[in-house]
Scaffold this motif. Structure first.
Motif, PDB file in Angstrom:
ATOM      1  N   GLY A  44      -3.469   6.874 -36.888  1.00 30.26           N
ATOM      2  CA  GLY A  44      -3.100   8.230 -37.385  1.00 30.26           C
ATOM      3  C   GLY A  44      -1.630   8.239 -37.946  1.00 30.26           C
ATOM      4  N   LEU A  45      -1.229   7.167 -38.650  1.00 32.20           N
ATOM      5  CA  LEU A  45       0.250   7.228 -39.269  1.00 32.20           C
ATOM      6  C   LEU A  45       0.216   8.336 -40.401  1.00 32.20           C
ATOM      7  N   ASP A  46      -0.615   8.424 -41.283  1.00 35.25           N
ATOM      8  CA  ASP A  46      -1.036   9.278 -42.232  1.00 35.25           C
ATOM      9  C   ASP A  46      -0.808  10.726 -42.157  1.00 35.25           C
ATOM     10  N   LYS A  47      -0.901  11.060 -40.844  1.00 33.02           N
ATOM     11  CA  LYS A  47      -0.789  12.483 -40.241  1.00 33.02           C
ATOM     12  C   LYS A  47       0.785  12.699 -39.822  1.00 33.02           C
ATOM     13  N   VAL A  48       1.395  11.778 -39.427  1.00 28.85           N
ATOM     14  CA  VAL A  48       2.729  11.931 -38.894  1.00 28.85           C
ATOM     15  C   VAL A  48       3.506  12.984 -39.502  1.00 28.85           C
ATOM     16  N   LYS A  49       4.200  13.876 -39.053  1.00 26.11           N
ATOM     17  CA  LYS A  49       5.145  14.626 -39.671  1.00 26.11           C
ATOM     18  C   LYS A  49       6.604  14.452 -39.337  1.00 26.11           C
ATOM     19  N   VAL A  65      12.851  -1.879 -22.984  1.00 26.69           N
ATOM     20  CA  VAL A  65      13.324  -0.500 -23.001  1.00 26.69           C
ATOM     21  C   VAL A  65      12.370   0.661 -23.044  1.00 26.69           C
ATOM     22  N   THR A  66      12.549   1.547 -22.149  1.00 25.99           N
ATOM     23  CA  THR A  66      11.560   2.341 -21.898  1.00 25.99           C
ATOM     24  C   THR A  66      11.778   3.827 -22.346  1.00 25.99           C
ATOM     25  N   GLY A  67      10.841   4.534 -22.431  1.00 27.00           N
ATOM     26  CA  GLY A  67      11.189   5.905 -22.979  1.00 27.00           C
ATOM     27  C   GLY A  67      10.048   6.849 -23.337  1.00 27.00           C
ATOM     28  N   VAL A  68      10.273   7.813 -23.932  1.00 28.66           N
ATOM     29  CA  VAL A  68       8.913   8.500 -24.566  1.00 28.66           C
ATOM     30  C   VAL A  68       9.137   8.809 -26.074  1.00 28.66           C
ATOM     31  N   LEU A  69       8.149   8.672 -26.775  1.00 32.56           N
ATOM     32  CA  LEU A  69       8.178   9.031 -28.339  1.00 32.56           C
ATOM     33  C   LEU A  69       7.540  10.250 -28.512  1.00 32.56           C
ATOM     34  N   ARG A  70       7.986  11.356 -28.909  1.00 32.92           N
ATOM     35  CA  ARG A  70       7.410  12.401 -29.245  1.00 32.92           C
ATOM     36  C   ARG A  70       6.814  12.504 -30.814  1.00 32.92           C
ATOM     37  N   VAL A  71       5.780  12.694 -31.069  1.00 30.74           N
ATOM     38  CA  VAL A  71       5.150  12.504 -32.535  1.00 30.74           C
ATOM     39  C   VAL A  71       4.487  13.944 -32.712  1.00 30.74           C
ATOM     40  N   GLU A  72       4.736  14.368 -33.828  1.00 34.07           N
ATOM     41  CA  GLU A  72       4.182  15.575 -34.318  1.00 34.07           C
ATOM     42  C   GLU A  72       3.449  15.294 -35.566  1.00 34.07           C
ATOM     43  N   MET A  73       1.977  15.577 -35.306  1.00 33.00           N
ATOM     44  CA  MET A  73       0.964  15.285 -36.460  1.00 33.00           C
ATOM     45  C   MET A  73       0.435  16.462 -37.088  1.00 33.00           C
ATOM     46  N   ALA A  74       0.190  16.320 -38.579  1.00 29.16           N
ATOM     47  CA  ALA A  74      -0.284  17.518 -39.075  1.00 29.16           C
ATOM     48  C   ALA A  74      -1.520  18.095 -38.502  1.00 29.16           C
ATOM     49  N   GLY A  75      -1.544  19.496 -38.067  1.00 30.59           N
ATOM     50  CA  GLY A  75      -2.688  20.156 -37.660  1.00 30.59           C
ATOM     51  C   GLY A  75      -2.855  19.821 -36.045  1.00 30.59           C
ATOM     52  N   GLU A  76      -1.785  19.328 -35.332  1.00 27.28           N
ATOM     53  CA  GLU A  76      -1.794  19.103 -34.174  1.00 27.28           C
ATOM     54  C   GLU A  76      -0.501  19.560 -33.461  1.00 27.28           C
ATOM     55  N   ALA A  77      -0.884  19.857 -31.899  1.00 31.27           N
ATOM     56  CA  ALA A  77       0.160  19.838 -31.125  1.00 31.27           C
ATOM     57  C   ALA A  77       1.045  18.741 -31.067  1.00 31.27           C
ATOM     58  N   PRO A  78       2.428  18.753 -30.794  1.00 26.32           N
ATOM     59  CA  PRO A  78       3.292  17.614 -30.673  1.00 26.32           C
ATOM     60  C   PRO A  78       2.906  16.818 -29.456  1.00 26.32           C
ATOM     61  N   MET A  79       2.670  15.550 -29.495  1.00 30.62           N
ATOM     62  CA  MET A  79       2.115  14.772 -28.248  1.00 30.62           C
ATOM     63  C   MET A  79       3.324  13.533 -28.073  1.00 30.62           C
ATOM     64  N   GLY A  80       3.222  12.800 -26.836  1.00 31.68           N
ATOM     65  CA  GLY A  80       4.252  11.955 -26.475  1.00 31.68           C
ATOM     66  C   GLY A  80       3.580  11.019 -25.894  1.00 31.68           C
ATOM     67  N   PHE A  81       4.310   9.579 -26.246  1.00 30.17           N
ATOM     68  CA  PHE A  81       3.589   8.488 -25.617  1.00 30.17           C
ATOM     69  C   PHE A  81       4.808   7.613 -24.965  1.00 30.17           C
ATOM     70  N   ALA A  82       4.195   7.260 -23.739  1.00 31.60           N
ATOM     71  CA  ALA A  82       5.028   6.541 -22.962  1.00 31.60           C
ATOM     72  C   ALA A  82       5.299   5.119 -23.520  1.00 31.60           C
ATOM     73  N   ILE A  83       6.728   4.577 -23.660  1.00 30.64           N
ATOM     74  CA  ILE A  83       7.133   3.443 -24.420  1.00 30.64           C
ATOM     75  C   ILE A  83       7.457   2.563 -23.342  1.00 30.64           C
ATOM     76  N   THR A  84       7.074   1.425 -23.474  1.00 28.95           N
ATOM     77  CA  THR A  84       7.600   0.073 -22.887  1.00 28.95           C
ATOM     78  C   THR A  84       7.839  -1.017 -23.787  1.00 28.95           C
ATOM     79  N   ALA A  85       9.087  -0.984 -24.533  1.00 27.73           N
ATOM     80  CA  ALA A  85       9.102  -1.914 -25.637  1.00 27.73           C
ATOM     81  C   ALA A  85       9.902  -3.198 -25.163  1.00 27.73           C
ATOM     82  N   LYS A  86       9.421  -4.432 -25.565  1.00 24.46           N
ATOM     83  CA  LYS A  86      10.101  -5.570 -25.474  1.00 24.46           C
ATOM     84  C   LYS A  86      10.910  -5.939 -26.470  1.00 24.46           C
ATOM     85  N   GLU A  87      12.051  -6.786 -26.211  1.00 22.77           N
ATOM     86  CA  GLU A  87      12.801  -7.057 -27.382  1.00 22.77           C
ATOM     87  C   GLU A  87      12.063  -8.258 -28.102  1.00 22.77           C
ATOM     88  N   GLY A  88      12.182  -7.892 -29.501  1.00 23.32           N
ATOM     89  CA  GLY A  88      11.359  -8.748 -30.416  1.00 23.32           C
ATOM     90  C   GLY A  88      11.644  -8.575 -32.185  1.00 23.32           C
TER      91      GLY A  88
END
Length: 695
Positions: free
Chosen positions: A201-206, A248-271
């Motif tokens: 859904g990247l085309d909807k990301v604001k 690296v852990t954290g939360v990514l808050r994303v706002e998409m067109a026509g939708e309420a903001p949502m969050g994703f729990a991130i666990t990122a590896k170095e790469g």
């Protein structure tokens, strides 16, 4: 009597705090809730702590940011009941106060957890849950620590949902960040932190914002550049001190067109992470996102075409173009054949330039911070170009004849195989033009690196079209062809004259090879060039005698392969790099992000130039305007510090700086004035432009 009365009064005062599931504090209302008022034995029980700050106040997330404190809970539970896990926080918001970033909740928020109810408890058993909650609540002017002890009396039963509390539990669980299905990666380039998050859904990301759980991962208040790189969101910002390590852990808050903001729990590896991508499609990107305020695609394409057109006057391109154009006059070709050769030449140029551009985009998407002409940072490519241009120069000088190279050599070339020769000539012109950049090119190619793939490739194709445009016009315009000089003996002399800039370009490439891998590496490259030249001389002598060319031709190609494989790829340890006249006269210091930040933090004026030994435009400026004594005197009088970034070999810090400034390659000239202003100068410098810099 008095002691008993006092004890009774204190007990009465304490009773609400101990017995009530709700507490109203001066700036916050806090409540303890459960999914069921009759928890079932052996089943999990969902709990929540509801915090509602008053208007103008806020509470804090797990990582509060530059200030603040998270909410803490201390549980008191029935015997045999284990303490619940750590509180789970909903997706926070951002609030900057006095230059400090805060990760906050300015409205009602529910912190969730889960309690394991022991099996074997009889129905009707009292099940009292108590918790002491401590939190910090702040306004823009002050912060107040608040605390409350909450008590929720329950009775063991069938686990049925409570009509009042269960909907709130569901609300709280829905507000938690959801798990990310794909694997995120992160990397640190110099002082920059880059996070790559694959998602749909990247085309909807604001907009998007990353909240790390660790304190030293990023600089919280720094802007976050959000772009779309392939099938992922790319978030780039200033790294923290000392910076991230491991996962690296954290939360990514994303706002998409026509939708309420949502969050994703991130666990990122170095790469690996891609280079900067396209602006967010829904809004053109975050306020600080790359590409959000740049020129439109038509202007970018125009800049690419004009930049390619200017490349035709470069010393390694002009001889090829000249001879190809004169080939039409020499061959007396008809209009149809002239158009065919023009289109074939254009196809060769456009395909090679677009392919090189596509390779740059692919490598950046794979995590490499590369730019235009990145291949020239590899000594093996320099060695290949050294032998190739030497061969072209010897060909122009008449040592041997290869009709496929220029399309004008050989008596029958104009009548047969013209299209193939024209195509190869165009491809050759495009490849040897890569060390050059000039006006209009920088902005166009820089924009191409942040545009969507199809648009980016169209920009590279536009550059190729500009490079091919002169010959294309000659091929389609009989009037222009009639203006070309008539064939004659003078063309042989012209070929010899045009070999001179090719020899000089080859000499410059030998010098670049020495700068990259030292004197021994340059000597090896020159030895390969000498052997290659001898084989070409043998080929020419056999060619003039009408003999087979198989052996000398094969040995010539083998020499190129051997030179590329055997040339060193790294400079000898401890080898010192010679400085340019400009760098010496201007007392230039080496560019590092930390050194630049320190000078700017001291409000000192800085002239920063990004250069490379293989960049012709760079060398012209450094031997010309930058080496003028008036410039050195002016900079010294004004206290301007000169800083040099050398991109001859790949440097991640310079690559990151170029990407941040939306530039695909060098040269780049930027003046930082003492007031914090930043001015980019033209790629063709003048003494007047440098001496009039204001402090």
């Amino acid at each position: 009597m008095i002691r008993s009365l006092v004890s009774f009064v204190l007990a009465l005062l304490a009773l609400p705090a101990l017995a009530a599931p709700v507490s109203d504090q001066p700036h916050t209302r806090v409540e303890l809730i459960a999914q069921s008022s009759a928890p079932a034995p052996g089943k999990p029980l969902q709990l929540g702590i509801v915090l509602t700050p008053k208007a103008g106040w806020h509470t804090y997330w797990l990582n509060p940011g530059d200030a603040g404190a998270p909410t803490r809970a201390e549980w008191r539970l029935p015997a045999g009941v284990s303490a619940p896990p750590e509180l789970q926080y909903p997706v926070p918001g951002t609030l900057v106060v006095s230059g400090l970033m805060n990760h906050v909740y300015e409205k009602r928020n529910i912190l969730a957890t889960e309690l394991a109810v022991p099996a074997g408890l009889a129905a009707g058993t009292a099940f009292l849950i108590e918790v002491q909650v401590d939190w910090l609540v702040c306004s823009h002017e002050q912060c107040v620590p608040e605390s409350a002890t909450l008590s929720l009396p329950l009775v063991v039963g069938d686990g049925a949902d409570d009509a009042a509390m269960a909907p709130q539990i569901a609300e709280g669980r829905a507000a938690l960040p959801r798990a990310l299905a794909a694997t995120a990666t992160w990397a640190k380039a110099g002082t920059r932190f880059v996070l790559n998050v694959p998602m749909a859904g990247l085309d909807k990301v604001k907009s998007a914002w990353f909240f790390p759980t660790g304190d030293a991962v990023i600089t919280h208040v720094a802007p976050q550049k959000v772009t779309i790189a392939g099938d992922a969101l790319r978030i780039e910002t200033d790294a923290g001190t000392p910076g991230p390590e491991g996962e690296v852990t954290g939360v990514l808050r994303v706002e998409m067109a026509g939708e309420a903001p949502m969050g994703f729990a991130i666990t990122a590896k170095e790469g690996s992470v891609p280079g900067p991508g396209a602006a967010l499609a829904a809004t053109g990107g975050n306020d600080d996102a790359a590409g959000g305020d740049g020129p439109g695609l038509p202007l970018i394409l125009l800049g690419a075409v004009l930049g390619g057109l200017i490349l035709n006057v470069m010393p390694c391109v002009f001889p090829i173009l000249s001879l190809k154009a004169l080939a039409l006059a020499k061959g007396n070709v008809g209009p149809a054949e002239a158009r065919t050769e023009a289109l074939a030449y254009t196809a060769g140029v456009v395909i090679v330039v677009t392919a090189l551009g596509g390779l740059v985009l692919a490598l950046r998407a794979a995590g490499s911070q590369v730019g235009w002409a990145f291949q020239l940072q590899d000594p093996r490519v320099i060695a290949f170009l050294l032998l190739l241009l030497t061969g072209i120069a010897l060909n122009l000088a008449g040592l041997f004849e290869v009709t496929l190279t220029t399309g004008n050599l050989g008596q029958d070339k104009a009548r047969s195989g013209g299209a193939s020769g024209a195509f190869f000539t165009g491809a050759l012109a495009a490849f040897v033009a890569t060390p050059c950049t000039g006006p209009f090119m920088a902005g166009a190619l820089g924009a191409a690196l942040v545009l969507p793939t199809v648009q980016a490739l169209s920009v590279f194709a536009g550059l190729g079209l500009g490079l091919a445009l002169p010959f294309l016009l000659i091929g389609f315009s009989p009037a222009l062809r009639r203006r070309l000089p008539k064939p004659g003996a003078w063309m042989v002399r012209l070929r010899a004259i045009l070999s001179v800039p090719m020899f000089l370009t080859a000499l410059a490439l030998a010098w670049v090879l020495g700068q990259q891998v030292g004197v021994n590496g340059m000597a090896m490259g020159l030895a390969g060039t000498l052997i290659f030249g001898l084989f070409l001389w043998w080929l020419g002598s056999r060619q003039h005698g009408g003999k087979s060319l198989a052996i000398p031709g094969t040995l010539s190609l083998a020499t190129i392969v051997a030179a590329v494989l055997l040339v060193p790829t790294a400079a000898p340890e401890g080898a010192a790099k010679a400085t340019t006249t400009a760098a010496s006269e201007l007392n230039a210091v080496k560019f590092t992000p930390a050194a630049l930040a320190e000078l700017r933090g001291q409000n000192k004026p800085v002239f920063l130039y990004m250069t490379a030994d293989w960049c012709l435009t760079c060398k012209v400026n450094e031997k010309g305007a930058m080496a003028d004594a008036a410039v050195a005197e002016s900079f010294k009088a004004k206290g301007i510090t000169v800083m040099e970034g050398d991109w001859t070999r790949n440097d991640p810090a310079i690559s990151a700086w170029l990407a941040e400034h939306k530039r695909a390659g060098v040269p780049v000239y930027v003046y930082y004035d003492p007031t914090g202003g930043e001015t980019e100068l033209p790629q063709i410098l003048t003494v007047d432009a440098l001496t009039t810099l204001k402090v």
